[in-house]
Design an enzyme around this catalytic site. Structure first.
Site, PDB file in Angstrom:
ATOM      1  N   PRO A 122       0.830  -1.218   0.000  1.00  0.00           N
ATOM      2  CA  PRO A 122       0.000   0.000   0.000  1.00  0.00           C
ATOM      3  C   PRO A 122       0.857   1.257   0.000  1.00  0.00           C
ATOM      4  CG  PRO A 122       0.053  -0.965   2.191  1.00  0.00           C
ATOM      5  CD  PRO A 122       0.850  -1.867   1.307  1.00  0.00           C
ATOM      6  N   CYS A 123       1.376   1.612  -1.138  1.00  0.00           N
ATOM      7  CA  CYS A 123       2.272   2.772  -1.249  1.00  0.00           C
ATOM      8  C   CYS A 123       1.589   4.035  -0.764  1.00  0.00           C
ATOM      9  CB  CYS A 123       2.697   2.961  -2.698  1.00  0.00           C
ATOM     10  SG  CYS A 123       2.658   1.486  -3.686  1.00  0.00           S
TER      11      CYS A 123
END
Length: 105
Positions: free
Chosen positions: A53-54
Site C-alpha cells: 500500500p504505497c
DNA sequence: CGCTTGACACCGT
DNA sequence: AACGGTGCCAAGC
C-alpha cells in the site's frame, strides 16, 4: 527487478495497518539508513503488487508527497481519497501525523 | 566504474 | 512561513 533493499521497504509498508500512515523517514530509520529518496524510488519503480500500500507512505512533513504519474503527483488525489477511505483525515494534502503516524520501533 | 535522477529530509536565509 | 541550497542512498544509463 526487486532488490533486497526494495523487499525491505515493501515489507515495512506492508506492516502498516489500515487507517495508519508512515513516513519515508521512519522507514529509513528502521532500515538503519538515510536513503529517504531510495525508499520512494523503490515504491515508484516497482509497485510490487497490491500487497504494498504505497499510498500509506507519506512525507515526514505530513504532506502526501507523490504517487505515480509523470507530473507532480497527478494521482495524489487518488492517494488522498484512499487514505480518507481508510479513516485517515487529510487536510490540504496533509495528514495529521500526530494521530495517524505508525512507528515500527 | 562514474554521472544523473528521484514518490526525501534537514538547515540556513 | 516560504524558498533555496545541501546531503544521503539506491537504481538506471
Amino acid at each position: 527487478m526487486t532488490t533486497p533493499f526494495q523487499e525491505k521497504v515493501y515489507l515495512i509498508v506492508n506492516k502498516v495497518p489500515k487507517g495508519k500512515v508512515t513516513t519515508y523517514k521512519e522507514i529509513a530509520i528502521v532500515l538503519n539508513t538515510k536513503a529517504y529518496q531510495a525508499i520512494g524510488q523503490a515504491l515508484k519503480k516497482n509497485v510490487n503488487a497490491p500487497i504494498t500500500p504505497c499510498h500509506r507512505v507519506i512525507r515526514s512533513d505530513g504532506n502526501i508527497g507523490g504517487y505515480k504519474g509523470g507530473k507532480s503527483g497527478k494521482y495524489v488525489s487518488t492517494k488522498k481519497g484512499l487514505l480518507i477511505s481508510e479513516g485517515v483525515v487529510v487536510e490540504n494534502n496533509k495528514i495529521k501525523l500526530k494521530k495517524y503516524l505508525f512507528k515500527f520501533y
